[in-house]
Design a protein around this motif. Structure first.
Motif, mmCIF file in Angstrom:
data_model
loop_
_atom_site.group_PDB
_atom_site.id
_atom_site.type_symbol
_atom_site.label_atom_id
_atom_site.label_comp_id
_atom_site.label_asym_id
_atom_site.label_seq_id
_atom_site.Cartn_x
_atom_site.Cartn_y
_atom_site.Cartn_z
ATOM 1 N N PRO A 24 6.638 5.276 -4.446
ATOM 2 C CA PRO A 24 6.101 3.760 -4.625
ATOM 3 C C PRO A 24 6.384 3.444 -6.044
ATOM 4 O O PRO A 24 6.129 4.079 -6.988
ATOM 5 C CB PRO A 24 4.838 3.721 -4.084
ATOM 6 N N SER B 47 5.743 10.555 -0.754
ATOM 7 C CA SER B 47 4.787 9.276 -0.461
ATOM 8 C C SER B 47 5.548 8.335 0.399
ATOM 9 O O SER B 47 6.945 8.489 0.414
ATOM 10 C CB SER B 47 4.488 8.747 -1.953
ATOM 11 N N TRP C 299 5.224 4.086 1.339
ATOM 12 C CA TRP C 299 4.729 2.497 0.940
ATOM 13 C C TRP C 299 5.292 1.728 2.132
ATOM 14 O O TRP C 299 6.372 1.804 2.328
ATOM 15 C CB TRP C 299 4.945 2.414 -0.565
ATOM 16 N N ARG D 40 0.750 -1.210 -0.170
ATOM 17 C CA ARG D 40 -0.066 0.065 0.004
ATOM 18 C C ARG D 40 0.756 1.266 0.038
ATOM 19 O O ARG D 40 1.808 1.096 0.480
ATOM 20 C CB ARG D 40 -0.839 0.014 1.380
ATOM 21 N N SER D 41 0.403 2.135 -0.514
ATOM 22 C CA SER D 41 1.197 3.746 -0.485
ATOM 23 C C SER D 41 0.004 4.779 -0.317
ATOM 24 O O SER D 41 -1.295 4.544 -0.401
ATOM 25 C CB SER D 41 1.581 3.853 -1.967
#
Length: 101
Positions: free
Chosen positions: A99, A44, A46, A24-25
């Protein structure tokens, strides 16, 4: 936020290992852009899990100095192993950088 569940290749100290990833990110969004295009590059995170064929293979990845994931489309992401299961080939990972999915 993004999600990925599919087969990947782990590259641990240059050795290629087949794995199944559940990732998931999430990240900072630009409210002006919206949607997937709204993700701000560099902000971001992840993480997720990798399942490899055995505890011995998981141990190899766990002790590697450098680890990368190669996605089915060829994109690459660096990661570190946070922890692992000692009774099967399961690794919990934290991604580094944007990610790859």
């Amino acid at each position: 936020m993004g999600a990925f569940h599919d087969d990947v290749t782990v590259i641990a100290d240059g050795v290629e290992i087949a794995a199944t990833a559940d990732l998931r990110s999430w990240g900072e969004q630009d409210p002006e852009a919206g949607g997937a295009e709204g993700r701000i590059e560099g902000l971001s995170d992840w993480n997720g899990s990798l399942e490899v064929e055995s505890e011995e293979v998981a141990d190899t990845v766990f002790h590697a100095q450098t680890c990368q994931l190669r996605m089915p489309d060829g994109r690459i992401g660096d990661f570190v192993v946070g922890r692992r299961s000692f009774d099967r080939g399961l690794l919990m990972i934290e991604g580094s950088g944007d990610p790859p999915f």
